[in-house]
Design an enzyme around this catalytic site. Structure first.
Site, PDB file in Angstrom:
ATOM      1  N   GLY A  12       0.814  -1.211   0.000  1.00  0.00           N
ATOM      2  CA  GLY A  12       0.000   0.000   0.000  1.00  0.00           C
ATOM      3  C   GLY A  12       0.845   1.257   0.000  1.00  0.00           C
ATOM      4  CG  ASP A  13       0.388   3.911   2.317  1.00  0.00           C
ATOM      5  OD1 ASP A  13      -0.767   4.264   2.040  1.00  0.00           O
ATOM      6  OD2 ASP A  13       0.735   3.486   3.435  1.00  0.00           O
ATOM      7  CE  LYS A  16      -3.251   1.939  -3.408  1.00  0.00           C
ATOM      8  NZ  LYS A  16      -2.100   1.966  -2.495  1.00  0.00           N
ATOM      9  N   GLY A  40      -5.825   5.725   2.214  1.00  0.00           N
ATOM     10  CA  GLY A  40      -5.574   7.168   2.255  1.00  0.00           C
ATOM     11  C   GLY A  40      -4.796   7.488   0.990  1.00  0.00           C
ATOM     12  CG  HIS A  41      -5.855   6.382  -2.386  1.00  0.00           C
ATOM     13  ND1 HIS A  41      -6.587   5.673  -3.307  1.00  0.00           N
ATOM     14  CD2 HIS A  41      -5.340   5.454  -1.537  1.00  0.00           C
ATOM     15  CE1 HIS A  41      -6.515   4.388  -3.026  1.00  0.00           C
ATOM     16  NE2 HIS A  41      -5.771   4.220  -1.957  1.00  0.00           N
ATOM     17  CD  GLN A 225      -6.774  -1.356   1.440  1.00  0.00           C
ATOM     18  OE1 GLN A 225      -7.578  -1.981   0.775  1.00  0.00           O
ATOM     19  NE2 GLN A 225      -7.058  -0.187   1.964  1.00  0.00           N
TER      20      GLN A 225
HETATM   21  P1  GDP Z   1      -1.593   5.654  -2.047  1.00  0.00           P
HETATM   22  O1  GDP Z   1      -2.291   5.179  -0.820  1.00  0.00           O
HETATM   23  O2  GDP Z   1      -1.031   4.537  -2.862  1.00  0.00           O
HETATM   24  O3  GDP Z   1      -2.433   6.590  -2.880  1.00  0.00           O
HETATM   25  O4  GDP Z   1      -0.352   6.497  -1.528  1.00  0.00           O
HETATM   26  P2  GDP Z   1      -0.340   7.585  -0.317  1.00  0.00           P
HETATM   27  O5  GDP Z   1      -0.995   8.813  -0.807  1.00  0.00           O
HETATM   28  O6  GDP Z   1      -0.827   6.970   0.924  1.00  0.00           O
HETATM   29  O7  GDP Z   1       1.217   7.760  -0.130  1.00  0.00           O
HETATM   30  C1  GDP Z   1       2.025   8.264  -1.139  1.00  0.00           C
HETATM   31  C2  GDP Z   1       2.680   9.552  -0.620  1.00  0.00           C
HETATM   32  O8  GDP Z   1       3.745   9.913  -1.473  1.00  0.00           O
HETATM   33  C3  GDP Z   1       1.740  10.753  -0.640  1.00  0.00           C
HETATM   34  O9  GDP Z   1       2.131  11.621   0.386  1.00  0.00           O
HETATM   35  C4  GDP Z   1       2.008  11.370  -2.008  1.00  0.00           C
HETATM   36  O10 GDP Z   1       1.723  12.765  -2.037  1.00  0.00           O
HETATM   37  C5  GDP Z   1       3.472  11.129  -2.143  1.00  0.00           C
HETATM   38  N1  GDP Z   1       3.946  10.900  -3.519  1.00  0.00           N
HETATM   39  C6  GDP Z   1       3.339  10.278  -4.559  1.00  0.00           C
HETATM   40  N2  GDP Z   1       4.180  10.179  -5.603  1.00  0.00           N
HETATM   41  C7  GDP Z   1       5.339  10.749  -5.221  1.00  0.00           C
HETATM   42  C8  GDP Z   1       6.605  10.939  -5.852  1.00  0.00           C
HETATM   43  O11 GDP Z   1       6.843  10.531  -6.978  1.00  0.00           O
HETATM   44  N3  GDP Z   1       7.571  11.553  -5.106  1.00  0.00           N
HETATM   45  C9  GDP Z   1       7.373  12.000  -3.843  1.00  0.00           C
HETATM   46  N4  GDP Z   1       8.366  12.588  -3.204  1.00  0.00           N
HETATM   47  N5  GDP Z   1       6.195  11.848  -3.227  1.00  0.00           N
HETATM   48  C10 GDP Z   1       5.195  11.225  -3.898  1.00  0.00           C
HETATM   49  P1  IMO Z   2      -3.777   2.595   0.760  1.00  0.00           P
HETATM   50  O1  IMO Z   2      -4.975   2.394  -0.144  1.00  0.00           O
HETATM   51  C1  IMO Z   2      -1.078   0.912   3.722  1.00  0.00           C
HETATM   52  C2  IMO Z   2      -2.763  -2.037   6.490  1.00  0.00           C
HETATM   53  C3  IMO Z   2      -2.856  -1.645   7.955  1.00  0.00           C
HETATM   54  C4  IMO Z   2      -2.657  -3.005   8.599  1.00  0.00           C
HETATM   55  C5  IMO Z   2      -3.408  -3.935   7.664  1.00  0.00           C
HETATM   56  C6  IMO Z   2      -4.819  -4.264   8.105  1.00  0.00           C
HETATM   57  O2  IMO Z   2      -3.651   3.980   1.264  1.00  0.00           O
HETATM   58  O3  IMO Z   2      -2.557   2.061   0.112  1.00  0.00           O
HETATM   59  P2  IMO Z   2      -7.081  -2.888   8.092  1.00  0.00           P
HETATM   60  O4  IMO Z   2      -7.463  -1.616   8.759  1.00  0.00           O
HETATM   61  O5  IMO Z   2      -7.213  -2.864   6.618  1.00  0.00           O
HETATM   62  O6  IMO Z   2      -7.772  -4.088   8.680  1.00  0.00           O
HETATM   63  O7  IMO Z   2      -5.520  -3.085   8.434  1.00  0.00           O
HETATM   64  O8  IMO Z   2      -3.445  -3.274   6.411  1.00  0.00           O
HETATM   65  N1  IMO Z   2      -3.417  -1.107   5.538  1.00  0.00           N
HETATM   66  C7  IMO Z   2      -2.753  -0.262   4.741  1.00  0.00           C
HETATM   67  N2  IMO Z   2      -1.434   0.006   4.650  1.00  0.00           N
HETATM   68  N3  IMO Z   2      -1.948   1.510   2.884  1.00  0.00           N
HETATM   69  C8  IMO Z   2      -3.268   1.247   2.943  1.00  0.00           C
HETATM   70  O9  IMO Z   2      -4.143   1.727   2.061  1.00  0.00           O
HETATM   71  C9  IMO Z   2      -3.730   0.346   3.939  1.00  0.00           C
HETATM   72  N4  IMO Z   2      -4.937  -0.123   4.292  1.00  0.00           N
HETATM   73  C10 IMO Z   2      -4.724  -1.015   5.262  1.00  0.00           C
HETATM   74  O10 IMO Z   2      -1.846  -0.733   8.303  1.00  0.00           O
HETATM   75  O11 IMO Z   2      -1.298  -3.368   8.560  1.00  0.00           O
HETATM   76 MG    MG Z   3      -2.230   5.438   1.250  1.00  0.00          MG
END
Ligand code: GDP
Ligand code: IMO
Ligand code: MG
Length: 431
Positions: A12-13, A16, A40-41, A225
């Protein structure tokens, strides 16, 4: 009229949300198909940061339709708040711009209470969930005692179901978890109000998608995720409670597999994980801390520090297989700038043996050693790079290696959090 699915290849994170926002330019409809507000996107548009938990990341584009599919678990309080805060920021989200499936399951207050109560009771053996009630909600769905979004619109039916379920939940909360019981009246009243407000958004998402496809529209499916958090294929039990792989777009939105044309895997240039569970390439000291600070690796949902490590080729290959990836987007490449060397995990060693795949038993991780290959780093900042040629040769070599290793073409490189900070080598919608 292609349909493109975006999925996370790691834990995840991966970025996306940012990639979906970019690809949404060419899409007509953007659809969430699994997970809930554990996601959290983050999008950074015009210098402003927005974090979306339930609403698809296409919402900032005018004229696009965003849909929440049946596979998503919906906390109505969170959804309404998200709509409200977008409207406060000047972006109206009327029905029609957003639709919610009548078949999506509702996250109820007892789901959250059970999630939190269980984690507290487990203590050291906890999963490290987001505490949003995701697991308990999916459990009820599968146990056939869940309540669907559509059922909120029928007060009598809703009341009867709630009464029956709450009796069991309160017993479990009080007697097993030692938590306070919840009030029927309070939940009933609050949820009926939610129902009234959500009613105009509720629809049959599957049907809407079929009509859109027949009209030749482009559809973008936004995964939440990542592959290693998949309930079947991830590092069980340290996973989430839904299928996060690309195939889930079909069951979670109500479309057939033959309608999917392209699967894009999002891969961070290194690896992060929030919560407990195995993480073979984790860096517990200096470099890990450096990546966390430079990459801003703090959870978008819970604010927890993310664990950081090198890019893991073993899980990348798993993601290629499990999702049938057509292409890769490599994100956060800029975070690696300034490191003298960059490591990449090619395989694992367990009990003296080389492993090219992920062990399925968590116990094997205790003896696992990542086999790393080192690459020279680069000094240049990348955020202004807008074409492949702008990237330093060392970064190009690292990307070429990833592509070769995964046997999947890299079609996008992200070089900063802002919308414009990316290089699009090939648009998945230009099939
Ligand atoms: P998601 O859950 O897959 O949508 O990702 P998140 O938003 O949770 O985490 C990605 C983090 O990296 C966020 O704070 C974005 O603003 C940041 N981000 C995304 N792409 C880039 C990148 O290419 N470089 C940097 N430095 N930050 C990025
Ligand atoms: P995005 O879409 C990162 C992780 C939690 C925990 C496990 C189970 O932003 O990439 P849950 O609440 O789903 O039962 O927790 O999954 N987890 C994530 N980690 N990015 C996420 O979403 C996540 N959604 C759940 O931290 O380890
Ligand atoms: Mg996220």
């Amino acid at each position: 009229m292609p349909s493109v699915v975006v999925v996370g290849t790691q834990w995840g994170d991966e970025g996306k949300g940012k990639v979906v926002d970019i690809l949404a330019e060419k899409a007509d409809l953007i659809v969430r198909f699994q997970g809930g507000n554990n996601a959290g996107h983050t999008l950074v548009i015009g210098g402003r940061k927005h974090i979306l938990h339930l609403i698809p990341s296409g919402i900032f584009h005018p004229e696009k339709t965003c849909l929440i599919g049946n596979g998503v678990v919906v906390d109505p309080a969170v959804l309404l708040k998200e709509i409200e805060s977008l409207e406060t920021a000047g972006l109206p989200v009327p029905p029609g711009k957003l639709w919610v499936s009548e078949n999506a399951h509702l996250i109820m207050p007892y789901h959250k209470a059970i999630d939190l109560g269980r984690e507290a009771k487990k203590g050291k053996t906890r999963i490290g969930t987001t505490g949003r009630g995701i697991g308990p909600c999916y459990e009820d769905k599968v146990a056939r005692r869940g309540i669907k979004v559509g059922e909120l619109l029928e007060p009598e039916l809703f009341g009867a179901k709630l009464k029956e379920i709450l009796e069991e939940k309160n017993f479990y909360l009080e007697k097993y978890l030692g938590q306070a019981p919840l009030s029927y009246q309070e939940i009933y009243k609050t949820y009926l109000r939610f129902g009234e407000r959500l009613a105009p958004y509720v629809t049959n998402v599957s049907e809407k998608l079929a009509v859109a496809r027949a009209e030749g529209r482009n559809i973008l499916f936004e995964g939440a995720q990542g592959t290693q958090l998949d309930i079947d294929h991830g590092t069980y039990p340290f996973v989430t409670s839904s299928n996060t792989v690309a195939g889930a777009a079909c069951s979670g939105a109500g479309v057939g597999p033959t309608t999917i044309d392209y699967v894009l895997g999002i891969c961070k240039a290194y690896t992060t994980r929030v919560g407990e569970g195995p993480f073979p390439t984790e860096l517990k000291e200096n470099t890990g801390e450096h990546l966390r600070e430079k990459g801003g690796e703090y959870g978008s949902t819970t604010g927890r520090p993310r664990r950081c490590g090198w890019l893991d080729g073993v899980i990348l290959k798993e993601a290629v297989r499990l999702n049938g990836l057509s292409g890769l987007a490599v994100t956060k490449l800029d975070v690696l700038s300034g490191l003298s060397a960059i490591e990449f995990c090619e395989a694992y060693e367990i009990q003296g043996q080389r492993w090219e795949r992920m062990p399925t038993r968590v116990s094997l991780f205790q003896e696992l050693k990542p086999l790393l290959r080192s690459f020279p780093g680069w000094k240049d900042q990348l955020s202004r790079c807008r074409s492949w040629e702008d990237l330093p040769p060392e970064a190009q070599d690292y990307l070429r290696f990833i592509e070769e290793f995964a046997q999947v073409p890299i079609v996008m490189v992200s070089t900063g959090p802002a919308r414009e900070e990316h290089i699009l080598l090939r648009d998945p919608f230009d099939l």
